[in-house]
Design an enzyme around this catalytic site. Structure first.
Site, PDB file in Angstrom:
ATOM      1  N   GLU A 134       0.701  -1.248  -0.173  1.00 58.49           N
ATOM      2  CA  GLU A 134       0.181  -0.100  -0.004  1.00 58.49           C
ATOM      3  C   GLU A 134       0.783   1.116  -0.038  1.00 58.49           C
ATOM      4  OE1 GLU A 134      -2.135   2.789   3.011  1.00 58.49           O
ATOM      5  OE2 GLU A 134      -2.589   0.679   3.582  1.00 58.49           O
ATOM      6  N   HIS A 135       1.987   1.150   0.760  1.00 61.11           N
ATOM      7  CA  HIS A 135       2.966   2.204   0.871  1.00 61.11           C
ATOM      8  C   HIS A 135       3.401   2.555  -0.680  1.00 61.11           C
ATOM      9  CE1 HIS A 135       3.559   3.548   5.191  1.00 61.11           C
ATOM     10  NE2 HIS A 135       2.548   2.902   5.151  1.00 61.11           N
ATOM     11  N   GLU A 211       6.620   3.349  11.664  1.00 59.25           N
ATOM     12  CA  GLU A 211       5.362   3.391  11.773  1.00 59.25           C
ATOM     13  C   GLU A 211       4.793   2.473  12.901  1.00 59.25           C
ATOM     14  OE1 GLU A 211       1.041   2.738   9.362  1.00 59.25           O
ATOM     15  OE2 GLU A 211       2.810   3.058   8.083  1.00 59.25           O
TER      16      GLU A 211
END
Length: 512
Positions: A134-135, A211
């Site tokens: 997704e990143h 993160e």
């Protein structure tokens, strides 16, 4: 299973609680200010977002404001049947499913791409690869370098976001109708032409590692929830956090990313949902001219995952941490889901969660917060929207001098009352009304409608199932709610979790 966090900086995403009333979420209620809020704690709960820099506390505040508005508006909603949307559902020649939801009240349009892959589909030992991809999807193609897509959206005053869950990964933009073709061109390009080099992979891997440190390692509540999920699911991949385990994330490399991307990011594994000021004919034309030119990806086998053995033990997870100032308790059970349920079971569990802990009128709130005054918060939620068996959770925090054991005992007593004596017809009808009104309110939102259809289709439902959902809720009977509680909420098959200040914990506190 999990719920998505959102990518900050561009407004609430469909993965964010303030924009997802169509998902049944954890609710908590505070008698100090009379407001209600919603949150995904699994999130809920175990999903994650593109850049992961949003404060959980800020999200909670946003949620509280949003649900107060939701409940006020929904309770005033018309009791008439839901208006029939002229929803179109069709397939492109390469196998991409398309849903069009016209809504001409404002000159805006929301496009969502849902890939039928989430962290529960990851190869063993590669946890976090779905979220990592997704990143990486924001890193550019040969045609469009990194950042160009986002810059274009900002230039035209639009919004974008992305989120990863256990069963799906989604990307979306909200723009003016004349910009829809541009959005489709960008999305189609990165669907099959992403450029992944070590120069891209290594720095972004550092980003997701940071993160995890920020979202999980520094948050006792997230640490407890991670341990709860790993204990609740003994065999199913829902036990693995969406963001991934740190030691496996550290080893993710270019080859891992390319294999995952080439396998799952293809039109025949994607759903395009377009909601807003559009018509189906125009969307079909644009989709054919953009996504329709892409070749099919590999034909994937059915999504068959390792299933849970029969659970027959009560398990306890306790986390003590000096950062915790207010103790809290939660208890979870593995249950069926909308993807696995016998007819009416998932709907009955949704109504059970509404009656037991769905608001200030719920049994938990009225008994623990109002009458006994032993809890500052409490509630229940059913995570029904998943491909495989999901979970049901109750929770609460003690108030004043009350002990966490008192809160747990009182919640258990409310569950026993429903199992032994059932529910009344009056509270059943009130719960149905509240639930259906929340669906009506959600359907009044473009992103809400797009999210309803996208999540449903990505987890095995059809467009017809979505339209029939309110009618199925209306059909739930009191005996079905009692039967669902009796079948699933056994204390002998539960996982109880305790989040405690370090000084309050003793070796014998949670032995029962």
């Amino acid at each position: 299973m999990s719920e998505p966090f959102f990518r900050p900086g561009s407004g609430p995403a469909p993965g964010h609680p303030t924009a997802e009333p169509w998902r049944r979420r954890k609710r908590w209620y505070s008698p100090s200010d009379g407001r209600a809020g919603t949150a995904r704690s699994h999130l809920p709960q175990r999903s994650t977002s593109h850049d992961g820099v949003c404060s959980r506390i800020c999200a909670f505040v946003l949620c509280m404001v949003a649900l107060q508005f939701l409940m006020t508006s929904a309770m005033a909603a018309d009791e008439s049947p839901l208006r029939e949307a002229e929803v179109a559902n069709f397939m492109l020649g390469n196998g991409m499913e398309v849903v069009v939801i016209p809504d001409h009240r404002a000159p805006i349009v929301t496009q969502m791409i849902w890939y039928k892959v989430g962290n529960a589909d990851e190869p063993p030992g590669k946890s976090g690869i779905a979220h990592f991809l997704e990143h990486l999807m924001f890193k550019g193609t040969k045609k469009h370098p990194s950042g160009e897509f986002s810059a274009k959206i900002a230039e035209i005053g639009g919004e974008e976001n992305a989120f990863t869950g256990s069963d799906y990964t989604a990307y979306h933009q909200t723009v003016t109708p004349e910009s829809l073709r541009t959005m489709m061109e960008f999305e189609a390009d990165r669907m099959r032409h992403l450029v992944l080099t070590d120069a891209v992979i290594v720095p972004e891997r550092d980003v997701i590692l940071e993160e995890r440190r920020w979202r999980v390692e520094n948050d006792p509540e997230q640490l407890l929830e991670e341990e709860m999920q790993a204990t609740l699911y003994q065999n199913h991949p829902y036990r693995i956090p969406t963001i991934g385990w740190m030691h496996e994330m550290e080893q993710l490399n270019r080859e891992d990313a390319l294999k995952f991307y080439d396998r799952y990011y293809a039109p025949n594994n994607a759903i395009l949902v377009v909601a807003g000021d559009v018509d189906a004919g125009r969307v079909r034309q644009l989709a054919d001219e953009t996504f329709g030119t892409l070749p099919r990806g590999p034909d994937l086998p059915a999504r068959v995952r390792p299933q849970e053995p029969e659970q027959n033990t009560k398990r306890i997870v306790a986390l003590t941490d000096p950062r915790v100032t207010v103790p809290s308790f939660q208890k979870s059970w593995v249950t069926t889901s909308y993807g696995t349920a016998e007819q009416g079971e998932a709907e009955a569990l949704d109504i059970l969660s509404e009656i037991l802990g769905g608001g200030t009128r719920s049994r938990i709130y009225q008994e623990l917060v109002v009458k006994q005054a032993i809890a500052s918060s409490g509630g229940a939620y059913f995570n029904g929207r998943s491909l495989d068996p999901s979970s049901f959770t109750v929770f609460g925090s003690p108030r004043g001098e009350a002990k966490i054991e008192e809160v747990e005992d009182a919640i258990d007593a409310e569950i026993r009352k429903i199992i032994e004596f059932g529910i009344t017809d009056v509270e059943l009808e009130k719960a149905k009304n509240r639930f259906v009104r929340s669906i009506i309110f959600a359907r009044d939102s473009q992103s809400g409608m797009a999210g309803i259809y996208g999540a449903a289709l990505a987890t095995g439902d059809t467009a017809h199932d979505v339209e029939a959902w309110p009618l199925r809720i209306r059909a739930v009977k009191a005996a079905e709610v009692q039967a669902a509680a009796r079948k699933y909420l056994s204390p002998d098959r539960s996982v109880a979790g305790y989040l405690l200040p370090r000084e309050s914990a003793t070796s014998g506190d949670k032995s029962r």
